[in-house]
Write an enzyme that holds these catalytic residues in place. Structure first.
Site, PDB file in Angstrom:
ATOM      1  N   GLU A 221      50.612  49.832  -9.784  1.00 46.62           N
ATOM      2  CA  GLU A 221      50.776  48.889 -10.894  1.00 46.62           C
ATOM      3  C   GLU A 221      49.820  47.724 -10.732  1.00 46.62           C
ATOM      4  OE1 GLU A 221      54.659  47.336 -11.599  1.00 46.62           O
ATOM      5  OE2 GLU A 221      55.674  49.253 -11.315  1.00 46.62           O
TER       6      GLU A 221
ATOM      7  N   GLU B  91      59.977  49.972  -6.494  1.00 45.36           N
ATOM      8  CA  GLU B  91      60.000  48.672  -5.828  1.00 45.36           C
ATOM      9  C   GLU B  91      61.338  48.409  -5.106  1.00 45.36           C
ATOM     10  OE1 GLU B  91      56.836  46.157  -8.587  1.00 45.36           O
ATOM     11  OE2 GLU B  91      58.983  45.833  -8.893  1.00 45.36           O
TER      12      GLU B  91
END
Length: 655
Positions: free
Chosen positions: A305, A153
């Site tokens: 995710e 991320e």
């Protein structure tokens, strides 16, 4: 180049982040047993393990990871191996404080959380490359390794001195001379003219409004610096394993990365997706992110995710009701995902995310969360061979561009309510509720194969993008454009007339006299609907082909919606039902049909290859017409002409 299919091999990957360093090693065999029972065939390992792998500078402790990789391989579970560089060990910041980022106010972001690294720090990059090199060299030949996951991320900005030096270098490469920079940034305003490159700074805290062109370039620079970090590590692992694909995970519709450019550098495009289970439009948000990710990938993508239950960062964090995890996971597959993964495998007992759910919750094997995960794993194995690698076909493209978004989000804008995510969501929602599958595209992409292109808002458009839109319409395409589009050029310089002259001609706008933003709760009457958020005082050409006028108020009798040939301009945001009806009518004229006609409210239909997914986002049973004879891959049942779906029900139908 390698691709996701080299890892999936005709399956859907199913699993999640596995962080065994949080648990005694005696737990690992139990983890593997539960994984096998749940149908897990892939886990991501090592995302936050830098301090475990390198507890002090130059040390390497790979023994535990050796044993883990061997254990997973022995049980047929593939490994997505992460470089651990998203969370440096405390010693790096202690010994090298220059690796720590600073915010716009000059405050240091210390260790104790994560992502505490400066993308511009040469020291950080050196240590990140070293651990990546050793990791790749050690595990390149391991049979469990199936894919590389770089960092996690990417999102860190830095306004410190080393970032400032790199920013100046980035600007010199772009503009060449200080005079060119002054012209691009409009520094004649407020006496901001620069005489020397050393005077140029990142977009740090100022007394009043910052120069928006400076902020725009700083956002571009930040995305580019993070991308340099990614590609540096990617190139290391690619050198050791040229046959394996490489990815890094996007956050959903994240402001800080030009994801179009990033996707070009990835073998696999992956995303993290966490809709709010209490949000009535959570499924539509999921569909938007899935469509965007699929479009960036140009085909199948990876859901890296999601949450099996509650998250931990909202004001109130609700669990997913029974059946919702299955529904949203299958929605992702319907819209092109060839991997369905979670953060994380086992719910943490300590740390900042101990209330963030896992595939194995605090309730353990008997808990509802794990039992639902187990059911989903069996179903994904059942349908994988029929859907993995197949494309989702869309005749409609929604245009989105990060540079336009960055420019539109300046402090000195006319309305903070008319932001890019709000408008993107509203327009995508209208098409989603109409049952029309959409792709996303950059405004400079080839649009010639699309029957319909919609532009919710692109405040900034390059000359190439404007010419591309005109060429698309000239070539027979239908274009629908929202307000405040084509207002600025690539330097955030307002175009003469308030909208580019080529677009005014295209839409039949003689003069845009004024923008009229609307307050919270304020609407503007239009013929047949109410407009929200925005309105415009437009003088049209005399020979418009079609118009819908404002009714009452300052804009009475002026056009709210204009059509000139195959080009439409919508100068307000119609209420949801009206926008859906308008876009549905335009799509039908353009020859675009819903996947299934007459869908009940809350039911979504998506076709992936030859497989038809029918997903029910409500709790009450519904009957859906599906003409013909089908076989439901989930149940094996034969379906004739209609299918009955219960609470959060799904049918996966083949002819």
């Amino acid at each position: 180049m390698p691709a996701l299919g080299d890892t999936t091999r005709g399956r859907i990957l199913f699993g999640g982040d596995y962080n065994p360093e949080q648990w005694p090693e005696e737990t690992w065999p139990e983890d593997v047993r539960l994984m096998k029972d749940a149908g897990v065939n892939s886990v991501t390992v090592g995302v936050f393990s830098w301090a475990r792998l390198e507890p002090r500078p130059g040390a390497r402790e790979f023994g535990w990871l050796d044993r883990l990789m061997d254990l997973l391989h022995a049980h047929g579970i593939g490994v997505v191996l992460a470089t651990p560089t998203a969370s440096p060990p405390p010693w790096l910041g202690r010994l090298h404080p220059e690796t720590l980022p600073r915010d716009a106010d000059g405050r240091v972001e210390w260790w104790g959380g994560r992502q505490h690294f400066s993308h511009s720090s040469a020291v950080y990059r050196r240590y990140a490359a070293a651990i990546t090199e050793d990791l790749a060299a050690r595990y390149a030949g391991h049979p469990a390794l199936t894919l590389w996951h770089i960092n996690n991320e990417y999102c860190t900005a830095d306004h410190g001195d080393e970032a400032a030096a790199r920013f100046r270098g980035w600007l010199r490469a772009k503009y060449r001379t200080i005079d060119a920079l002054n012209t691009a940034w409009g520094t004649a305003f407020w006496s901001q003219g620069y005489d020397d490159w050393t005077e140029v700074l990142p977009a740090r805290h100022t007394h009043y409004l910052k120069n928006p062109a400076q902020v725009l370039d700083f956002r571009r620079f930040t995305s580019d610096m993070l991308l340099e970090c990614f590609t540096a590590e990617r190139d290391i692992v690619r050198r050791h394993t040229p046959h394996l694909p490489v990815t890094t995970n996007f956050m959903p519709l994240f402001f800080g990365q030009d994801a179009w450019r990033w996707a070009e550098e990835e073998d696999v495009v992956s995303v993290d997706l966490y809709p709010d289970p209490r949000d009535p439009l959570g499924a539509q948000h999921g569909a938007l992110v899935q469509d965007l990710t699929r479009s960036q990938a140009g085909g199948p993508w990876m859901l890296m995710e999601q949450a099996a239950g509650a998250v931990n960062w909202r004001g109130v964090n609700h669990p997913r009701p029974r059946g919702l995890n299955r529904l949203w996971s299958l929605q992702a597959v319907a819209r092109g995902a060839d991997a369905v993964c979670y953060f994380q495998w086992r719910q943490s007992r300590q740390g900042a995310e101990k209330f963030h759910s896992g595939m194995v919750s605090h309730a353990g094997e008997r808990g509802r969360t794990y039992q639902e995960v187990r059911q989903l794993g069996a179903e994904l194995a059942r349908i994988g061979g029929e859907v993995a690698g197949r494309d989702v076909t869309a005749e409609v493209a929604v245009l989105h561009d990060w540079h336009a978004w960055w420019a539109a989000e300046q402090d000195g804008r006319l309305s903070r309510r008319a932001d890019q995510p709000t408008l993107l969501t509203a327009w995508h929602r209208a098409l989603w509720e109409e049952g029309i599958t959409t792709d996303f595209a950059h405004p400079e992409h080839d649009l010639s194969g699309r029957k319909l292109v919609v532009v919710p808002q692109l405040y900034l458009l390059t000359d190439a993008a404007i010419d591309n839109l005109r060429a698309y319409v000239d070539g027979g395409g239908t274009l629908v454009c929202g307000f405040l589009t084509g207002v600025a050029d690539e330097d955030d310089r307002i175009r003469p007339g308030g909208v580019d002259a080529r677009l005014r001609e295209l839409f039949g706008i003689r003069t845009l006299h004024e923008w009229w933003p609307l307050d919270e709760g304020e609407t503007v009457g239009c013929d047949g609907f109410d407009g929200t958020l925005w309105s415009e005082e437009i003088e049209p050409v005399d020979d418009l082909d079609e118009r819908i006028d404002y009714l009452g108020g300052e804009l009475d009798g002026l056009p709210a919606v204009l059509r000139q040939g195959r080009a439409w301009y919508v100068s307000t945001l119609p209420e949801p039902a009206a926008l859906r009806a308008l876009l549905g009518r335009i799509a039908a004229r353009a020859g675009v049909r819903p996947v299934l006609d007459g869908l009940p409210a809350g039911v979504e239909a998506v076709r992936r290859g030859e497989v038809l997914f029918v997903l029910h986002h409500g709790r009450e049973p519904v009957t859906v017409a599906v003409p013909g004879v089908h076989r439901d891959l989930l149940t094996g049942a034969v379906v004739r002409d209609e299918v009955r779906l219960g609470r959060f029900g799904v049918a996966v139908l083949t002819p």
